[in-house]
Enzyme design. Structure first.
Site, PDB file in Angstrom:
ATOM      1  CG  ASP A 483      34.991  43.067  36.573  1.00  0.00           C
ATOM      2  OD1 ASP A 483      36.045  42.922  35.935  1.00  0.00           O
ATOM      3  OD2 ASP A 483      34.561  42.244  37.402  1.00  0.00           O
ATOM      4  CG  ASP A 553      38.881  37.360  39.357  1.00  0.00           C
ATOM      5  OD1 ASP A 553      38.848  38.496  39.866  1.00  0.00           O
ATOM      6  OD2 ASP A 553      38.097  36.996  38.452  1.00  0.00           O
TER       7      ASP A 553
HETATM    8  C1  GLA Z   1      35.262  39.410  37.762  1.00  0.00           C
HETATM    9  C2  GLA Z   1      35.914  40.092  38.942  1.00  0.00           C
HETATM   10  C3  GLA Z   1      35.454  39.425  40.221  1.00  0.00           C
HETATM   11  C4  GLA Z   1      33.945  39.543  40.323  1.00  0.00           C
HETATM   12  C5  GLA Z   1      33.298  38.928  39.102  1.00  0.00           C
HETATM   13  C6  GLA Z   1      31.806  39.197  39.080  1.00  0.00           C
HETATM   14  O1  GLA Z   1      35.704  38.088  37.633  1.00  0.00           O
HETATM   15  O2  GLA Z   1      37.300  40.054  38.830  1.00  0.00           O
HETATM   16  O3  GLA Z   1      36.062  40.033  41.344  1.00  0.00           O
HETATM   17  O4  GLA Z   1      33.598  40.895  40.425  1.00  0.00           O
HETATM   18  O5  GLA Z   1      33.848  39.437  37.893  1.00  0.00           O
HETATM   19  O6  GLA Z   1      31.167  38.632  38.004  1.00  0.00           O
END
Ligand code: GLA
Length: 742
Positions: A483, A553
């Site tokens: 990420d 997301d």
């Molecule tokens: C980001 C990712 C999510 C999740 C969060 C965790 O927003 O896109 O899928 O993994 O971080 O903190």
């Protein structure tokens, strides 16, 4: 006379010491040729010819980029360049392949440099070339300074997709500074009616398809933020108004393989020449080269299709599958995964994750992924990033017991990491406050309470590799979700000379790529997902090093239809992860059936991200059925040809997609309805891409076809007559599999 001389790779290595770090080899390159009499170079791939030539002034002009010419067609020599007026100089009105800033240039340069004495003039002329089985390298030189530019051309034979990049070499006795540098400038055939398609977005609303006419002036697509970004994606397609639609008409398209700041400029000059210039973002750019040093650009990939936007994206998908992705030409199919994020957020622990894993296994899930919260003091997003050690309160015996359990349940184990970041509240930041990107003595802006580590620094790069290496060495981890939850600010690098700090824009990304490549080298079975708070880092550069993408997301299954459609214009469904999560969904509080949520996710790579502790036995039964059905069409969805039959864009009430397997023996249709009304009759859907002579039977995954639909019919029948899957109500969906009847 058409000649073919020597091997390009050998030529490159000889000339510039093997700067192939960013190169992606093709399996099979298009034919490259040189017509010495006309001084014309030519690349011929499937359905595409690209030609350029040296004119009488030694400049290199674009001559043809479009549909394939016959082998015996002679492309005329590049015409003599001429000023249009004293204001509109030849270099600003001639379709040049690579444009130096100098000689009164008024248009977007491909390359701009400065010398220590203040001179900022670059006039590039053809010097030499090599041509071989895998492409063409043209070497240019400034009219007086010892500054060389190498233009690299290679074309993938099967897709006709051209790879262009450039290398500048400083052979002067002093430094030079590169102020702006593109991989390529590409000129389109002169025409008045072009339309530009591109993608914009923001967090949780990525992949918005945009369209605008190409008028005189510039359209700038870019990221200035050190990462690819979701505001614009480095992809574009250009069609012709009234001629180009989803399945017909010419489309020129391209994508930049770079995950740092980038810019693509689409402009139409004052006499109407349309061109695309793509490369490093010149905003805040500066890269000093000492004598003997070189700077290489990322690759800009450019293609052409005469089969509309659908044809263009099918070529891109095929190219990604057969050339770009790890494991190309046959990358592994994406397993069905479970991810803990929306279920538990930061509250992960051994017992809780095991309980979820046990339930996930009963669904047919193949990979269990524990998301954020497992390391350091990570109980919320204010602490822990940087400390890649297992949290002893949540996992007293380390990750071992959870991983054994997951493996025992027949699943692989995957883990979330965000290695480029640090929270102020972390042991890493307390020990190394100088490791973040910052300007000396200035505030350090935080985003999601975190700062960006300066990967351009070798010690930081090595720390990250070491931390991940330890994790992978000690644990049976098949997959990392990588990420990156904020963009850059205060892009300083105080440890190097002021004049060299802007190198961070290049060196950071190169080191990021290096870490990925090194991890993959040490752990050949490891798979990685590129995630940046959703789709903030999706480009052909990162795709070469990662196996799958988290596109957004936003897990609302209805919102997703439009985003998935946008995504599919540039990138293949076979990397696009899509989880089934809770209803009502957190984004819009929209309620949808579990079946609808599954069908939306089954257009890409299926995952489940809901809290299974809240599911009923009926939910488990639905999910088991859907996952089983998905596995039976996975190869087709992930590797097949995608046809976007009804677009969800604009005010569309419907959305229909169809995927056809490579051998055309299976197809799967997904159909969605927003809301029916009394005047609505579900239209009949005509399929595409089947073999007209083969006979296909059909079976529904969800929804019901009209009762009088024949049990089997020819491909011609399904494509010419079609099938009707009536839908009524709000957020309804159906899916049908077509298979060659035995
Ligand atoms: C980001 C990712 C999510 C999740 C969060 C965790 O927003 O896109 O899928 O993994 O971080 O903190």
């Amino acid at each position: 006379m058409i000649t073919s001389v020597m091997n390009r790779r050998a030529a490159c290595l000889g000339m510039l010491g093997g700067l192939t770090a960013l190169a992606v080899p093709f399996r099979s390159s298009a034919r490259a040729a040189y017509d010495g009499a006309n001084r014309v170079f030519r690349l011929d791939g499937e359905g595409v010819t690209y030609a350029f030539g040296v004119d009488s002034a030694g400049q290199i002009q674009s001559l043809h980029w479009g549909g394939a010419l016959q082998a015996d067609d002679r492309v005329p020599a590049a015409p003599k360049p001429a000023d249009y007026s004293g204001f509109d100089r030849a270099n600003s009105v001639t379709p040049l392949e690579y444009v130096g800033f100098g000689g009164g240039l008024a248009i977007e340069p491909s390359l701009k440099i400065s010398y220590p004495n203040g001179v900022r003039d670059l006039v590039l002329k053809y010097a030499s070339h090599t041509i071989g089985a895998d492409g063409i390298v043209v070497r240019m030189k400034d009219v007086s300074a010892e500054v060389y530019v190498e233009l690299r051309y290679a074309m993938d034979r099967a897709t006709g997709i051209l790879a262009r990049s450039a290398v500048v070499e400083n052979k002067t006795r002093d430094w030079i500074r590169v102020d702006q540098m593109a991989a390529a400038t590409l000129n389109l055939p002169f025409a008045e009616d072009y339309e530009l398609h591109y993608l914009t977005g923001r967090w949780a609303a990525e992949w918005t398809l945009q369209k605008r006419p190409l008028e005189v002036g510039e359209t700038v697509l870019e990221s200035r933020m050190g990462m690819t970004g979701s505001q614009n994606n480095p992809w574009l397609a250009i069609g012709r108004e009234g001629q180009t639609d989803e399945e017909d008409g010419p489309v020129w398209f391209g994508a930049l393989a770079w995950s740092g700041s980038w810019r693509i400029t689409v402009d139409k000059d004052i006499v109407g020449h349309p061109r695309v210039t793509a490369g490093y973002n010149p905003f805040d750019f500066g890269y000093r080269l000492k004598p003997g040093e070189t700077l290489e650009t990322p690759i800009f990939y450019a293609g052409y299709s005469d089969k509309g936007m659908g044809g263009a994206s099918r070529l891109m998908h095929r190219f990604q599958r057969t050339v770009i992705l790890p494991g190309a030409p046959e990358p592994k199919l994406r397993p069905v995964l479970y991810n803990s994020w929306e279920a538990t957020e930061f509250a992960v622990d051994e017992a809780g994750q095991i309980a979820l894993a046990e339930k996930a296994a009963t669904l047919g899930v193949e990979r269990f992924v524990m998301d954020d919260g497992w390391f350091g003091k990570r109980n919320n997003d204010r602490a822990g990033l940087g400390d890649w050690v297992v949290n002893p309160e949540k996992f007293p015996k380390g990750l071992g017991p959870l991983i054994s359990k997951v493996r025992g349940l027949g699943m692989e184990f995957g883990l979330w990491v965000e290695p480029e970041m640090v929270n102020a509240d972390s042991d890493l930041y307390r020990a190394h406050p100088d490791w973040v990107i910052n300007f000396k003595g200035r505030p350090r802006s935080e985003g999601r309470n975190q700062m960006v580590l300066n990967l351009a620094r070798k010690d930081v790069r090595d720390y990250i590799l070491k931390a991940l290496d330890l994790l992978l060495r000690e644990n049976d981890i098949a997959f990392l979700k990588w990420d990156h939850n904020r963009s850059w600010s205060e892009p300083g690098w105080p440890e190097v000379a002021a004049e060299d700090q802007q190198k961070i824009y290049v060196d950071y990304t190169k080191n990021l790529y290096w870490i990925f490549a090194e991890l993959r080298r040490r752990y050949p079975k490891l798979e990685i997902e590129s995630c940046a708070g959703g789709g903030g880092r999706v480009d052909l550069g990162i795709m070469h090093l990662t196996d799958q993408i988290w596109p957004t997301d936003n897990t609302d299954p209805f919102d997703r239809l439009r985003m998935q459609d946008g995504f599919s214009h540039a990138y293949m469904p076979g990397v696009m992860m899509a989880w089934v999560t809770a209803s009502p969904n957190w984004v819009n509080k929209r309620s949808t059936s579990l079946e609808y949520r599954f069908l939306s996710s089954m257009q890409g790579c299926l995952g489940v991200g809901d809290n299974l502790n809240h599911w009923t036995p009926e939910d488990f039964a639905t999910a088991q059925h859907m996952i089983e059905a998905y596995k039976s069409v996975r190869q087709t969805v992930q590797r097949g040809d995608l046809y976007r039959l009804v677009s969800p864009q604009g005010d569309s009430e419907r959305s229909v997609t169809q995927s056809v397997s490579a051998d055309r023996r299976q197809a799967v249709l997904f159909t969605f309805l927003h809301s029916s009304s009394t005047v609505d009759a579900t239209p009949i859907i005509q399929l595409r891409g089947l073999d007209p002579a083969l006979r296909y039977s059909f079976r529904e995954i969800a929804g019901k076809a009209d009762a009088d639909t024949p049990a089997t019919a020819s491909g011609a029948y399904w494509m010419q007559h079609g099938i009707r899957v009536p839908l009524k109500g709000d957020f309804q969906a159906g899916a049908v599999i077509f298979e060659v009847a035995q």
